[in-house]
Scaffold this motif. Sequence first.
Motif, mmCIF file in Angstrom:
data_model
loop_
_atom_site.group_PDB
_atom_site.id
_atom_site.type_symbol
_atom_site.label_atom_id
_atom_site.label_comp_id
_atom_site.label_asym_id
_atom_site.label_seq_id
_atom_site.Cartn_x
_atom_site.Cartn_y
_atom_site.Cartn_z
ATOM 1 N N TRP A 144 7.424 1.955 -11.217
ATOM 2 C CA TRP A 144 7.958 3.177 -11.808
ATOM 3 C C TRP A 144 9.354 3.511 -11.290
ATOM 4 O O TRP A 144 10.221 3.936 -12.044
ATOM 5 C CB TRP A 144 7.009 4.346 -11.518
ATOM 6 C CG TRP A 144 5.736 4.265 -12.302
ATOM 7 C CD1 TRP A 144 4.518 3.842 -11.880
ATOM 8 C CD2 TRP A 144 5.576 4.598 -13.681
ATOM 9 N NE1 TRP A 144 3.604 3.882 -12.894
ATOM 10 C CE2 TRP A 144 4.227 4.358 -14.016
ATOM 11 C CE3 TRP A 144 6.441 5.089 -14.673
ATOM 12 C CZ2 TRP A 144 3.730 4.586 -15.305
ATOM 13 C CZ3 TRP A 144 5.938 5.321 -15.950
ATOM 14 C CH2 TRP A 144 4.600 5.064 -16.249
ATOM 15 N N THR A 148 8.148 3.129 -5.318
ATOM 16 C CA THR A 148 6.848 2.482 -5.488
ATOM 17 C C THR A 148 6.619 1.456 -4.381
ATOM 18 O O THR A 148 7.504 0.651 -4.079
ATOM 19 C CB THR A 148 6.769 1.768 -6.863
ATOM 20 O OG1 THR A 148 6.953 2.732 -7.902
ATOM 21 C CG2 THR A 148 5.414 1.077 -7.043
ATOM 22 N N GLU A 206 -5.415 2.717 -15.760
ATOM 23 C CA GLU A 206 -5.838 3.229 -14.454
ATOM 24 C C GLU A 206 -6.808 2.254 -13.791
ATOM 25 O O GLU A 206 -7.616 1.618 -14.468
ATOM 26 C CB GLU A 206 -6.526 4.592 -14.634
ATOM 27 C CG GLU A 206 -5.594 5.687 -15.117
ATOM 28 C CD GLU A 206 -6.318 7.024 -15.237
ATOM 29 O OE1 GLU A 206 -7.565 7.052 -15.105
ATOM 30 O OE2 GLU A 206 -5.633 8.031 -15.459
ATOM 31 N N PRO A 207 -6.763 2.100 -12.471
ATOM 32 C CA PRO A 207 -5.876 2.812 -11.527
ATOM 33 C C PRO A 207 -4.565 2.069 -11.264
ATOM 34 O O PRO A 207 -3.717 2.548 -10.535
ATOM 35 C CB PRO A 207 -6.732 2.843 -10.267
ATOM 36 C CG PRO A 207 -7.486 1.540 -10.312
ATOM 37 C CD PRO A 207 -7.792 1.293 -11.763
ATOM 38 N N ASN A 209 -2.005 1.464 -13.103
ATOM 39 C CA ASN A 209 -0.765 2.058 -13.625
ATOM 40 C C ASN A 209 -0.188 3.134 -12.699
ATOM 41 O O ASN A 209 0.848 3.716 -12.995
ATOM 42 C CB ASN A 209 -0.971 2.617 -15.021
ATOM 43 C CG ASN A 209 -1.962 3.769 -15.073
ATOM 44 O OD1 ASN A 209 -2.535 4.147 -14.047
ATOM 45 N ND2 ASN A 209 -2.169 4.322 -16.254
ATOM 46 N N GLU A 210 -0.861 3.395 -11.586
ATOM 47 C CA GLU A 210 -0.265 4.251 -10.565
ATOM 48 C C GLU A 210 0.972 3.581 -9.980
ATOM 49 O O GLU A 210 1.918 4.248 -9.556
ATOM 50 C CB GLU A 210 -1.278 4.531 -9.449
ATOM 51 C CG GLU A 210 -0.714 5.371 -8.308
ATOM 52 C CD GLU A 210 -1.727 5.581 -7.186
ATOM 53 O OE1 GLU A 210 -1.314 6.087 -6.130
ATOM 54 O OE2 GLU A 210 -2.913 5.235 -7.375
ATOM 55 N N TYR A 211 0.964 2.239 -9.993
ATOM 56 C CA TYR A 211 2.079 1.464 -9.443
ATOM 57 C C TYR A 211 2.872 0.736 -10.541
ATOM 58 O O TYR A 211 4.084 0.563 -10.421
ATOM 59 C CB TYR A 211 1.552 0.412 -8.458
ATOM 60 C CG TYR A 211 0.697 0.983 -7.356
ATOM 61 C CD1 TYR A 211 1.270 1.652 -6.277
ATOM 62 C CD2 TYR A 211 -0.696 0.878 -7.401
ATOM 63 C CE1 TYR A 211 0.475 2.198 -5.273
ATOM 64 C CE2 TYR A 211 -1.491 1.411 -6.404
ATOM 65 C CZ TYR A 211 -0.899 2.075 -5.332
ATOM 66 O OH TYR A 211 -1.684 2.607 -4.343
#
Length: 223
Positions: A144, A148, A206-207, A209-211
């Motif tokens: 992102w 990150t 998820e999860p 796509n947090e990174y």
Amino acid sequence: MAVTFYDLGLAAGLKKLDEYLLTRSYITGYQATKDDITVHAALPKAPSADYVNVSRWYNHIEALLRISGVAGEGCGVIVEGSAPITKEAASAAADEDDDDDVDLFGEETEEEKKAAEERAAAVKAAGKKKESGKSSVLLDVKPWDDETDMKKLEEAVRSVQMEGLFWGASKLVAVGYGIKKLQIMLTIVDDLVSVDTLIEEQLTEEPINEYVQSCDIVAFNKI
């Protein structure tokens, strides 16, 4: 220019398609598109395992249609009923006509038909297992922003495990403004893993796509 195929219901047409797919995973481009669907629909039945490349491609498209569908537009493909007549094609057609005219054993009984279908299914299953192709893929995985944690990003990517998926070497590549992206190799068994599905349903959900902000296919090559 659109790719053109002829006589996909005949041995000569399947042979040409098999030669075409020797160095390709899809009809056009590096992912499944509507061109693959057009050619798939033009085949009157599943190809014989003798046509190794067509069989590998056909099984992969069948799997995609069952699992995720195909949305890519493609570059255009034409499937016609008959090719321009050449001496070689005329000879092959004559041989096929001769074969069709010969009926050595008369009409099959229901028992014989059932036994033949069972043998064909067993041969197809064995051939599919033996000849399942593999592909080498290079992915760009983008974070992102520059904050990150790239170590955790890579750990999240490699945490995706499934039959037919093998993660390989990786490295960080500078993009600019202090941001780096992850370049990672993977090997897939074509009949078991779709890279598009891997990206859309695993790496950008998820999860993870947090990174991970996005993924791009940099290279896709048959092994």
